[in-house]
Design an enzyme around this catalytic site. Sequence first.
Site, mmCIF file in Angstrom:
data_model
loop_
_atom_site.group_PDB
_atom_site.id
_atom_site.type_symbol
_atom_site.label_atom_id
_atom_site.label_comp_id
_atom_site.label_asym_id
_atom_site.label_seq_id
_atom_site.Cartn_x
_atom_site.Cartn_y
_atom_site.Cartn_z
ATOM 1 N N GLU A 271 -63.699 61.875 55.084
ATOM 2 C CA GLU A 271 -63.295 62.751 53.980
ATOM 3 C C GLU A 271 -62.106 62.168 53.216
ATOM 4 O O GLU A 271 -61.930 62.425 52.026
ATOM 5 C CB GLU A 271 -62.953 64.138 54.544
ATOM 6 C CG GLU A 271 -63.008 65.246 53.503
ATOM 7 C CD GLU A 271 -62.795 66.631 54.110
ATOM 8 O OE1 GLU A 271 -62.926 66.786 55.344
ATOM 9 O OE2 GLU A 271 -62.485 67.547 53.347
ATOM 10 N N HIS A 292 -75.760 52.706 76.663
ATOM 11 C CA HIS A 292 -77.187 52.703 76.992
ATOM 12 C C HIS A 292 -78.031 53.066 75.786
ATOM 13 O O HIS A 292 -79.187 53.441 75.921
ATOM 14 C CB HIS A 292 -77.433 53.665 78.163
ATOM 15 C CG HIS A 292 -76.657 53.261 79.379
ATOM 16 N ND1 HIS A 292 -77.201 52.492 80.378
ATOM 17 C CD2 HIS A 292 -75.359 53.461 79.708
ATOM 18 C CE1 HIS A 292 -76.269 52.258 81.293
ATOM 19 N NE2 HIS A 292 -75.143 52.827 80.906
ATOM 20 N N LYS A 403 -68.695 73.557 48.699
ATOM 21 C CA LYS A 403 -68.183 74.900 48.987
ATOM 22 C C LYS A 403 -68.446 75.828 47.809
ATOM 23 O O LYS A 403 -68.845 76.982 47.978
ATOM 24 C CB LYS A 403 -66.671 74.838 49.235
ATOM 25 C CG LYS A 403 -66.257 74.323 50.585
ATOM 26 C CD LYS A 403 -64.739 74.372 50.648
ATOM 27 C CE LYS A 403 -64.196 74.203 52.020
ATOM 28 N NZ LYS A 403 -62.751 74.333 52.085
#
Length: 428
Positions: A271, A292, A403
Amino acid sequence: MYLDIGNALGGSPGLTEDTLDHLDERVGIAHERIEQGRADDEHGYAALNLPETVDTDEIRAAVEPFGTPEAVLTVGIGGSALGAATISAALSDQTDVEAHFLDNVDPEDTAELLDSLPLDDTVVNVVSRSGTTAETLSNFLVVREAMDDAGVDWTEQTFVTTGDDGNLRNLADKHDLPSLKVPEGVPGRFSALSTVGLACGALQGLDIEGVVAGAQTEMDSLSGSLYDSPAYAYGAVCYALAERGALTNAMMPYAESLEYFAEWFAQLWAESLGKEQVGQTPARALGATDQHSQLQLYRAGPRDKLVTLVRPREREDIDIPETDLEGLSYLGGSGLGELLDAEFEATEASLATEGRPNVRIEIDAVDAEGIGELLYAMEAATVMYGELAGLSTFTQPAVEWGKKAARGLLGGGDFEEADAVADKRTYT
Ligand code: PA5
């Protein structure tokens, strides 16, 4: 915090000693700019003063009326949740008070969480800098209703951290809820060491003073040379490697208690630095588990990555029992921690032998001071990277866009961002 950048040199992409010297000059200039910003308490730079400006006594006093609850439920998202979650996870061995986080608005997850909580002995810690974030306020309304339904007086069990105005501040004032203020000049993702990140720890009875002390140690190590300042060296090395093609930074702690730290780092890095067509994509990994899986890509995939390996120098160990099982006797007599450290070093060497850049970060232990050091160092590194890249580190226009669009779609205001979503819906 200890930093080893040796494996960032000589590989591909990689740096040279000369690059570091050149970078060091630029770090000196950037440091001056940062110091000026800190002295003026400028937006964003003020976050680097938090070890001196945060008042842990004030935080302790504010949460004191709640005593020792069975659980703390933090309702917040992004920078208003991840710092607290990181501290809680790192220090979970210090408390019996459970910490839960409600950030996403997934109805199934929320229902499950509310069903499992002892609502009559849970403190709800609502955090929103703006006081307007749809996810946080919606979640809070849902929790409040659940408390009502359970016959619990939510006003007795709700704690608020927010700015001077906004819907959440109005709600806190209306119901006379105990509250703290988000400090001026501290963006969400840089607020872990403020009221925003520390209130949850205080409610849990964690050593928040130790966290701040660790941050202070790291703050004191900032200087105009990357050779003296691990935080700035990390930021500068990441920047220089990204310039040479390391466009992903895999943050890989070797401690389960630091898994949230990688998530917090991902938000901070993405951000703050993802702007103007540049930035380094943070990837979240966990050692030894992701050895892994992801390690295959990091060692043999495109040469576009940096791997950051993080571990504590000391940890409690569990002995691996002796066995006479064929082929396994070599394990007996070592510890699980010893094995984890061997895995760490194996990963580091496996990347280095292929010339894949990697950086080693160590703290003495995953304790209050250690997590404080890590949080502060990564924030300072982010600011340094942003200065070197000429970015506006403390803004988040893309996040704000989303937003506004969401609020507009739900009828929470007239936002052009919502129109773009409506257009897309019509088109599909
Ligand atoms: O770093 C940021 O600015 C964001 O991640 C915010 O913290 C997040 O969007 C939550 O915002 P608020 O605290 O206003 O609810």
